[in-house]
Design a protein around this motif. Structure first.
Motif, short mmCIF file in Angstrom:
data_model
loop_
_atom_site.label_atom_id
_atom_site.label_comp_id
_atom_site.label_asym_id
_atom_site.label_seq_id
_atom_site.Cartn_x
_atom_site.Cartn_y
_atom_site.Cartn_z
N VAL A 1 -8.80 25.21 2.70
CA VAL A 1 -7.68 26.10 3.05
C VAL A 1 -8.19 27.52 3.27
CG1 VAL A 1 -5.56 27.17 2.15
CG2 VAL A 1 -5.87 24.70 1.98
N ARG A 2 -9.15 27.95 2.44
CA ARG A 2 -9.75 29.28 2.62
C ARG A 2 -10.50 29.36 3.95
NH1 ARG A 2 -12.74 29.92 -2.59
NH2 ARG A 2 -11.05 29.04 -3.76
N ARG A 3 -11.20 28.28 4.28
CA ARG A 3 -11.93 28.26 5.56
C ARG A 3 -10.96 28.30 6.74
NH1 ARG A 3 -16.97 24.98 6.95
NH2 ARG A 3 -17.32 26.88 8.08
N VAL A 4 -9.85 27.57 6.61
CA VAL A 4 -8.84 27.60 7.68
C VAL A 4 -8.35 29.03 7.87
CG1 VAL A 4 -6.49 26.90 8.30
CG2 VAL A 4 -8.09 25.19 7.46
N GLN A 5 -8.09 29.72 6.74
CA GLN A 5 -7.61 31.10 6.81
C GLN A 5 -8.64 31.99 7.51
OE1 GLN A 5 -4.38 31.58 5.91
NE2 GLN A 5 -4.80 33.42 7.09
N GLU A 6 -9.92 31.76 7.20
CA GLU A 6 -11.00 32.53 7.83
C GLU A 6 -11.01 32.28 9.35
OE1 GLU A 6 -15.67 31.85 8.64
OE2 GLU A 6 -14.93 31.09 6.72
N PHE A 7 -10.86 31.00 9.75
CA PHE A 7 -10.86 30.69 11.18
C PHE A 7 -9.63 31.23 11.88
CE2 PHE A 7 -13.92 27.27 9.90
CZ PHE A 7 -15.00 27.80 10.59
N LEU A 8 -8.50 31.20 11.19
CA LEU A 8 -7.28 31.78 11.78
C LEU A 8 -7.51 33.26 12.08
CD1 LEU A 8 -4.49 30.11 9.59
CD2 LEU A 8 -4.88 29.74 12.03
N THR A 9 -8.12 33.96 11.12
CA THR A 9 -8.42 35.39 11.31
C THR A 9 -9.36 35.58 12.50
OG1 THR A 9 -8.15 35.77 8.95
CG2 THR A 9 -9.35 37.46 10.18
N ARG A 10 -10.41 34.76 12.58
CA ARG A 10 -11.40 34.92 13.64
C ARG A 10 -10.83 34.60 15.02
NH1 ARG A 10 -16.79 32.10 11.19
NH2 ARG A 10 -17.79 32.86 13.10
N PHE A 11 -9.98 33.57 15.09
CA PHE A 11 -9.37 33.24 16.39
C PHE A 11 -8.33 34.29 16.80
CE2 PHE A 11 -11.15 28.92 15.80
CZ PHE A 11 -11.72 28.76 17.05
#
Length: 201
Positions: A179-189
């Motif tokens: 879930v933390r990684r998803v949040q990181e990717f959401l931020t990057r995209f």
């Protein structure tokens, strides 16, 4: 006795020849000038057309990039929601509030098919993006996340066996990391879309 042309006649002839040459040169220069102007005008038109086509292509690529990034974000947000639901099911299962059958049903019917469909869509969007991302590492990092997510999904499958609570707790920890990684990717995209918008101005 030789026939002599009077000086004034020869001057008129020479003057006539000079005028004829001057007219011929003037006409040639005028014609050359018109041809040069036409050529420059055509070159200018072609240059502006090429510039226009290149600009349109740039706008189309930015639009495609924004579309694919938004597509990935939408699917990631949905996957994040499903991972949080899975975490809730696992937590309830450990505390005895959910049966093994309920957990398996959720994983097999609700979680896995939707997750696989979303991942397939994300992989397609990632392919469509190609090398359009500003963040050079984003594509590789993201592909490694997808692989880890699918591995986690496969591992959590209960398959009728009683799972050790420690294993299930480690799954919950893995889900928290996912879930933390998803949040990181959401931020990057999201950042990719913002940079895309900035460059369009």
């Amino acid at each position: 006795m030789a026939f002599d042309i009077p000086n004034w006649v020869s001057i008129i002839i020479e003057l006539g020849i000079g005028i004829a040459i001057a007219i011929a040169v003037y006409k040639l220069q005028t014609r050359t000038s018109k041809l040069a102007e036409e050529l420059l005008s055509r070159i200018s038109f072609m240059t502006s057309r090429v510039d226009s086509l290149l600009e349109q292509r740039r706008v189309d690529e930015q639009s495609k990039k924004a579309f694919e990034c938004t597509r990935i974000i939408d699917h990631l947000e949905y996957i994040q929601k499903k991972e949080l639901e899975l975490k809730e099911y696992l937590t309830d299962f450990i505390s005895g509030d959910t049966t093994s059958e309920q957990l398996q049903y959720f994983i097999k019917q609700n979680f896995m098919p939707i997750a696989k469909y979303r991942i397939h869509e994300i992989e397609d969007a990632t392919r469509q993006l190609g090398d359009k991302l500003n963040d050079n590492k984003l594509r590789l990092d993201f592909l490694s996340y997808i692989e880890a997510f699918l591995n986690l999904s496969e591992t959590v499958m209960v398959d009728g066996k009683r799972q050790n609570d420690d294993d299930l707790e480690s799954f919950i920890i893995s889900i928290n990391l996912q879930v933390r990684r998803v949040q990181e990717f959401l931020t990057r995209f999201h950042k990719e879309i913002e940079q895309n918008d900035d460059s369009a101005k």
